[in-house]
Design an enzyme around this catalytic site. Structure first.
Site, PDB file in Angstrom:
ATOM      1  N   MET A 167     -34.365  -7.929   1.184  1.00 27.36           N
ATOM      2  CA  MET A 167     -33.683  -7.662   2.453  1.00 27.36           C
ATOM      3  C   MET A 167     -34.285  -8.661   3.584  1.00 27.36           C
ATOM      4  O   MET A 167     -35.407  -8.282   4.011  1.00 27.36           O
ATOM      5  CB  MET A 167     -33.423  -6.051   2.942  1.00 27.36           C
ATOM      6  CG  MET A 167     -32.688  -5.497   1.943  1.00 27.36           C
ATOM      7  SD  MET A 167     -32.403  -3.812   2.660  1.00 27.36           S
ATOM      8  CE  MET A 167     -34.027  -2.954   2.242  1.00 27.36           C
ATOM      9  N   CYS A 216     -26.174 -13.995  -1.723  1.00 31.38           N
ATOM     10  CA  CYS A 216     -26.241 -13.737  -0.451  1.00 31.38           C
ATOM     11  C   CYS A 216     -24.718 -14.075  -0.045  1.00 31.38           C
ATOM     12  O   CYS A 216     -24.569 -15.319  -0.163  1.00 31.38           O
ATOM     13  CB  CYS A 216     -27.140 -14.732   0.377  1.00 31.38           C
ATOM     14  SG  CYS A 216     -27.142 -14.376   2.109  1.00 31.38           S
ATOM     15  N   LYS A 241     -30.691 -12.203  -8.975  1.00 33.66           N
ATOM     16  CA  LYS A 241     -29.791 -11.369  -8.756  1.00 33.66           C
ATOM     17  C   LYS A 241     -28.379 -11.841  -8.075  1.00 33.66           C
ATOM     18  O   LYS A 241     -28.479 -12.796  -7.374  1.00 33.66           O
ATOM     19  CB  LYS A 241     -30.642 -10.692  -7.308  1.00 33.66           C
ATOM     20  CG  LYS A 241     -29.977  -9.590  -6.581  1.00 33.66           C
ATOM     21  CD  LYS A 241     -30.805  -8.753  -5.608  1.00 33.66           C
ATOM     22  CE  LYS A 241     -30.043  -8.169  -4.782  1.00 33.66           C
ATOM     23  NZ  LYS A 241     -29.458  -8.531  -3.652  1.00 33.66           N
ATOM     24  N   HIS A 283     -25.454  -6.740  -7.861  1.00 26.88           N
ATOM     25  CA  HIS A 283     -24.725  -5.785  -6.872  1.00 26.88           C
ATOM     26  C   HIS A 283     -23.107  -5.972  -6.888  1.00 26.88           C
ATOM     27  O   HIS A 283     -22.542  -6.804  -7.133  1.00 26.88           O
ATOM     28  CB  HIS A 283     -25.083  -6.701  -5.360  1.00 26.88           C
ATOM     29  CG  HIS A 283     -24.485  -5.887  -4.322  1.00 26.88           C
ATOM     30  ND1 HIS A 283     -24.496  -6.672  -2.847  1.00 26.88           N
ATOM     31  CD2 HIS A 283     -23.927  -4.750  -4.129  1.00 26.88           C
ATOM     32  CE1 HIS A 283     -23.722  -5.786  -2.203  1.00 26.88           C
ATOM     33  NE2 HIS A 283     -23.448  -4.872  -2.772  1.00 26.88           N
ATOM     34  N   GLY A 306     -26.267  -1.092  -5.242  1.00 24.01           N
ATOM     35  CA  GLY A 306     -25.084  -1.091  -4.189  1.00 24.01           C
ATOM     36  C   GLY A 306     -24.757   0.241  -4.239  1.00 24.01           C
ATOM     37  O   GLY A 306     -24.375   1.034  -5.027  1.00 24.01           O
ATOM     38  N   ARG A 363     -30.442  -0.684   1.400  1.00 23.86           N
ATOM     39  CA  ARG A 363     -30.160   0.091   2.776  1.00 23.86           C
ATOM     40  C   ARG A 363     -30.690   1.316   3.044  1.00 23.86           C
ATOM     41  O   ARG A 363     -31.225   1.918   3.989  1.00 23.86           O
ATOM     42  CB  ARG A 363     -28.557  -0.094   3.218  1.00 23.86           C
ATOM     43  CG  ARG A 363     -28.334  -1.548   3.437  1.00 23.86           C
ATOM     44  CD  ARG A 363     -26.886  -1.748   3.772  1.00 23.86           C
ATOM     45  NE  ARG A 363     -26.280  -1.414   2.193  1.00 23.86           N
ATOM     46  CZ  ARG A 363     -24.773  -1.303   2.187  1.00 23.86           C
ATOM     47  NH1 ARG A 363     -24.104  -1.720   3.118  1.00 23.86           N
ATOM     48  NH2 ARG A 363     -24.481  -1.209   0.792  1.00 23.86           N
TER      49      ARG A 363
HETATM   50  C1  LIG Z   1     -30.307  -6.363   6.249  1.00 24.01           C
HETATM   51  C2  LIG Z   1     -30.177  -6.955   4.699  1.00 24.01           C
HETATM   52  C3  LIG Z   1     -30.768  -8.042   4.466  1.00 24.01           C
HETATM   53  C4  LIG Z   1     -30.578  -8.539   3.068  1.00 24.01           C
HETATM   54  N1  LIG Z   1     -31.251  -9.715   2.525  1.00 24.01           N
HETATM   55  C5  LIG Z   1     -31.158 -10.138   1.258  1.00 24.01           C
HETATM   56  C6  LIG Z   1     -31.953 -10.959   0.372  1.00 24.01           C
HETATM   57  O1  LIG Z   1     -32.853 -11.520   1.199  1.00 24.01           O
HETATM   58  N2  LIG Z   1     -31.805 -11.318  -0.607  1.00 24.01           N
HETATM   59  C7  LIG Z   1     -31.012 -10.702  -1.494  1.00 24.01           C
HETATM   60  O2  LIG Z   1     -30.935 -10.943  -2.741  1.00 24.01           O
HETATM   61  N3  LIG Z   1     -30.046  -9.558  -0.953  1.00 24.01           N
HETATM   62  C8  LIG Z   1     -30.086  -9.298   0.373  1.00 24.01           C
HETATM   63  N4  LIG Z   1     -29.198  -8.356   0.669  1.00 24.01           N
HETATM   64  C9  LIG Z   1     -28.723  -7.440  -0.187  1.00 24.01           C
HETATM   65  C10 LIG Z   1     -29.388  -6.170  -0.799  1.00 24.01           C
HETATM   66  O3  LIG Z   1     -30.420  -6.865  -1.496  1.00 24.01           O
HETATM   67  C11 LIG Z   1     -28.413  -5.400  -1.556  1.00 24.01           C
HETATM   68  O4  LIG Z   1     -27.992  -6.127  -2.592  1.00 24.01           O
HETATM   69  C12 LIG Z   1     -27.329  -4.869  -0.672  1.00 24.01           C
HETATM   70  O5  LIG Z   1     -27.870  -4.465   0.406  1.00 24.01           O
HETATM   71  C13 LIG Z   1     -26.757  -3.912  -1.559  1.00 24.01           C
HETATM   72  O6  LIG Z   1     -27.754  -2.673  -1.782  1.00 24.01           O
HETATM   73  P1  LIG Z   1     -27.709  -1.127  -1.121  1.00 24.01           P
HETATM   74  O7  LIG Z   1     -26.159  -0.685  -1.059  1.00 24.01           O
HETATM   75  O8  LIG Z   1     -28.538  -0.369  -1.880  1.00 24.01           O
HETATM   76  O9  LIG Z   1     -28.240  -1.654   0.279  1.00 24.01           O
HETATM   77  C14 LIG Z   1     -29.706  -7.981   2.068  1.00 24.01           C
HETATM   78  C15 LIG Z   1     -29.019  -6.487   2.486  1.00 24.01           C
HETATM   79  C16 LIG Z   1     -29.255  -6.257   3.878  1.00 24.01           C
HETATM   80  C17 LIG Z   1     -28.570  -5.067   4.183  1.00 24.01           C
END
Ligand SMILES: Cc1cc2nc3c(=O)[nH]c(=O)nc-3n(C[C@H](O)[C@H](O)[C@H](O)COP(=O)(O)O)c2cc1C
Length: 332
Positions: free
Chosen positions: A19, A102, A141, A171, A205, A229
């Site tokens: 993240m 992303c 990813k 995701h 996710g 998150r």
């Molecule tokens: C603040 C933030 C920054 C993120 N930055 C990245 C990142 O640098 N690389 C990436 O692959 N996904 C990034 N994501 C996506 C997360 O890795 C993840 O796929 C997404 O939040 C869904 O998972 P969750 O529901 O458990 O949060 C980011 C998500 C958030 C909320």
């Protein structure tokens, strides 16, 4: 035993999602202490890396106590990707991870991140070039697809496995969904049902509780779960999920003292790693989550997100511990 190449991750690994601006070394240290099995850096721009941009290079910082760890890169240009792969290889993580998920406009419009979901042959070509270039295991990813009409993830999983990636994290949303709606893991489950697929498939996710982690593990048969998150300001999610898997019982939530201690450690580590000003500034986004649910926390939060003096910040954290620690509010 789940393995990425020959890296052993235990029976059912929990991974911390990469993240941006969140999963830096200070935050990762807290997640590691709570039982996270594998982590990734924030995504790093290959263009930044090959031009030696300070911000990108700083993100290569990894520490022995956090291993196994993956360094994640994003980009769209083959030469840049390959050069960046050399830099990542030199930094010596366990894994090189490529971000093809992303959804942010500034990334997508350059054809990087989820932008590549509109050009699967290019995704395969870029990935193959990196696999051929580095001795590190390469993982990817990504998301289900670009939009509802192009959820090609089942085909993508096969093609990426065939060219040599060692794990795939998915995701359960499309790029078009951004973060809206509920993540749909059904295609992730279908990939796990495909007998041709041998590499670990990690589901990602919306996992935000031990019960949901257990339900999704059982329903979709994934090899591990990646959590994003729900870990922000709540690194205890990892120990809670693990405890639930092991015993079927829910752990008590962290006490206010534990929350205060975690926020304090996070702040200390941020200052150590980024310097005082930036460490204090970048810590601000985390306090709300550490103290979520505490009644009337607003007055303290106001101080935490505006104060520049670190001793005053430590003092405020201590006060939160004193004020809430012995009250009924300790049980959230
Ligand atoms: C603040 C933030 C920054 C993120 N930055 C990245 C990142 O640098 N690389 C990436 O692959 N996904 C990034 N994501 C996506 C997360 O890795 C993840 O796929 C997404 O939040 C869904 O998972 P969750 O529901 O458990 O949060 C980011 C998500 C958030 C909320």
């Amino acid at each position: 035993m789940v393995k990425i190449a020959n890296i052993e991750l235990g029976e059912f690994p929990l991974l911390l999602a990469p993240m941006e601006d969140v999963s830096d070394p200070p935050f990762r240290a807290l997640c590691k202490a709570q039982g996270c099995d594998m982590m990734y850096t924030e995504f790093i721009s290959v263009e930044g890396l090959i031009r030696d941009a300070d911000k990108s290079v700083a993100k290569l910082d990894i520490y022995d106590y956090e291993r196994p760890i993956g360094i994640q890169i994003f980009g769209a240009n083959l030469d840049s990707m390959v050069q960046a792969a050399d830099i990542v290889t030199e930094a010596n993580p366990e894994v090189l991870d490529i971000n093809f998920g992303c959804p942010v406009k500034k990334v997508v419009c350059k054809g990087a991140g989820a932008g590549i979901l509109q050009d699967i042959p290019k995704m395969v070509e870029l990935t193959k070039a990196i696999v051929d270039r580095t001795h590190l295991p390469v993982t990817v990813k990504t998301r289900l697809g670009w939009d509802d009409n192009s959820k090609y993830i089942e085909e993508v999983a096969e093609r990426l496995q065939d060219i040599g990636i060692k794990a795939l994290s998915i995701h359960g949303r499309t790029r078009k969904q951004m973060y809206k709606g509920e993540a749909d893991w059904s295609l992730i489950g279908k990939i796990k049902d495909n007998p041709r697929i041998k590499i670990p498939i990690f589901g990602n996710g919306d996992i935000d509780s031990p019960q949901k982690a257990a339900a999704y593990r059982d329903r979709y048969g994934v090899d591990g779960i990646m959590i994003g998150r729900a870990a922000i300001g709540y690194p205890w999610i990892f120990r809670e999920v693990k405890h639930y898997f092991a015993t079927g019982q829910l752990l008590d939530p962290p006490t206010v003292e534990e929350r205060v201690a975690a926020a304090r450690e996070h702040l200390e580590r941020s200052i150590d790693w980024k310097g005082e000003t930036l460490g204090i500034l970048e810590m601000r986004r985390h306090y709300t989550n550490y103290f979520r649910g505490l009644p009337n926390i607003k007055q303290y939060r106001k101080v935490l997100v505006s104060e520049f003096d670190k001793d005053a910040l430590y003092g405020t954290l201590e006060e939160i511990g004193e004020v809430y620690g012995n009250s009924a509010a300790a049980v959230l």
